[in-house]
Design a protein around this motif. Structure first.
Motif, PDB file in Angstrom:
ATOM      1  N   UNK A   1       0.840  -1.201   0.000  1.00 42.32           N
ATOM      2  CA  UNK A   1       0.000   0.000   0.000  1.00 42.32           C
ATOM      3  C   UNK A   1       0.873   1.248   0.000  1.00 42.32           C
ATOM      4  N   UNK A   2       0.465   2.220  -0.793  1.00 41.93           N
ATOM      5  CA  UNK A   2       1.196   3.482  -0.874  1.00 41.93           C
ATOM      6  C   UNK A   2       0.989   4.270   0.421  1.00 41.93           C
ATOM      7  N   UNK A   3       2.045   4.874   0.904  1.00 42.81           N
ATOM      8  CA  UNK A   3       1.980   5.682   2.132  1.00 42.81           C
ATOM      9  C   UNK A   3       1.620   7.110   1.745  1.00 42.81           C
ATOM     10  N   UNK A   4       0.341   7.283   1.504  1.00 42.52           N
ATOM     11  CA  UNK A   4      -0.136   8.563   0.983  1.00 42.52           C
ATOM     12  C   UNK A   4      -1.548   8.799   1.503  1.00 42.52           C
ATOM     13  N   UNK A   5      -1.853  10.026   1.907  1.00 41.74           N
ATOM     14  CA  UNK A   5      -3.210  10.318   2.365  1.00 41.74           C
ATOM     15  C   UNK A   5      -4.261  10.099   1.275  1.00 41.74           C
TER      16      UNK A   5
ATOM     17  N   UNK B   1      -4.434   7.491  -0.616  1.00 40.04           N
ATOM     18  CA  UNK B   1      -4.723   6.057  -0.773  1.00 40.04           C
ATOM     19  C   UNK B   1      -6.159   5.777  -0.347  1.00 40.04           C
ATOM     20  N   UNK B   2      -6.806   4.866  -1.066  1.00 38.90           N
ATOM     21  CA  UNK B   2      -8.186   4.489  -0.770  1.00 38.90           C
ATOM     22  C   UNK B   2      -8.300   2.975  -0.776  1.00 38.90           C
ATOM     23  N   UNK B   3      -9.181   2.470   0.084  1.00 34.15           N
ATOM     24  CA  UNK B   3      -9.452   1.037   0.142  1.00 34.15           C
ATOM     25  C   UNK B   3     -10.933   0.857   0.428  1.00 34.15           C
ATOM     26  N   UNK B   4     -11.549  -0.063  -0.285  1.00 32.22           N
ATOM     27  CA  UNK B   4     -12.957  -0.376  -0.038  1.00 32.22           C
ATOM     28  C   UNK B   4     -13.069  -1.880   0.188  1.00 32.22           C
TER      29      UNK B   4
ATOM     30  N   UNK C   1      -6.011   2.285   6.327  1.00 35.14           N
ATOM     31  CA  UNK C   1      -6.025   1.059   5.526  1.00 35.14           C
ATOM     32  C   UNK C   1      -5.282  -0.060   6.249  1.00 35.14           C
ATOM     33  N   UNK C   2      -4.103   0.236   6.765  1.00 38.04           N
ATOM     34  CA  UNK C   2      -3.319  -0.793   7.453  1.00 38.04           C
ATOM     35  C   UNK C   2      -4.013  -1.231   8.733  1.00 38.04           C
ATOM     36  N   UNK C   3      -4.627  -0.303   9.445  1.00 34.44           N
ATOM     37  CA  UNK C   3      -5.384  -0.667  10.653  1.00 34.44           C
ATOM     38  C   UNK C   3      -6.516  -1.626  10.292  1.00 34.44           C
ATOM     39  N   UNK C   4      -7.155  -1.402   9.155  1.00 39.02           N
ATOM     40  CA  UNK C   4      -8.242  -2.295   8.748  1.00 39.02           C
ATOM     41  C   UNK C   4      -7.717  -3.702   8.493  1.00 39.02           C
ATOM     42  N   UNK C   5      -6.561  -3.810   7.836  1.00 35.09           N
ATOM     43  CA  UNK C   5      -5.986  -5.136   7.585  1.00 35.09           C
ATOM     44  C   UNK C   5      -5.558  -5.791   8.887  1.00 35.09           C
ATOM     45  N   UNK C   6      -5.036  -5.009   9.802  1.00 32.67           N
ATOM     46  CA  UNK C   6      -4.668  -5.559  11.108  1.00 32.67           C
ATOM     47  C   UNK C   6      -5.907  -6.137  11.794  1.00 32.67           C
TER      48      UNK C   6
END
Length: 75
Positions: free
Chosen positions: A42-46, A48-51, A64-69
């Motif tokens: 994942x790009x370290x950029x504000x 970045x989007x994930x759905x 995004x990373x918190x969601x995967x965690x």
């Protein structure tokens, strides 16, 4: 003796290969529930989007990373 380069270790040479490589890295991290691997894809950029299915749009690397965690911890 020259170094032997495994075909999977060569850098991608075109756009299609770059996409396929990124996709493979994502699914490797996903299947192994590897948070560090997810952080690498994942790009370290504000921007970045994930759905995730059924979730609101997540914005920014940290969310995004918190969601995967959370997903990995609850799977």
């Amino acid at each position: 003796m020259p170094d032997i380069i495994h075909p999977n270790d060569r850098p991608p040479v075109d756009s299609e290969q770059r996409v396929l490589s990124a996709n493979q890295k994502f699914y490797d991290a996903f299947n192994q529930q590897n948070l560090e691997g997810m952080q690498q894809v994942w790009v370290r950029d504000p921007a970045a989007r994930c759905i995730h299915p059924g979730w609101p749009v997540l914005r920014g690397f940290d969310s995004i990373i918190k969601s995967w965690q959370d997903i990995f911890e609850n799977t």
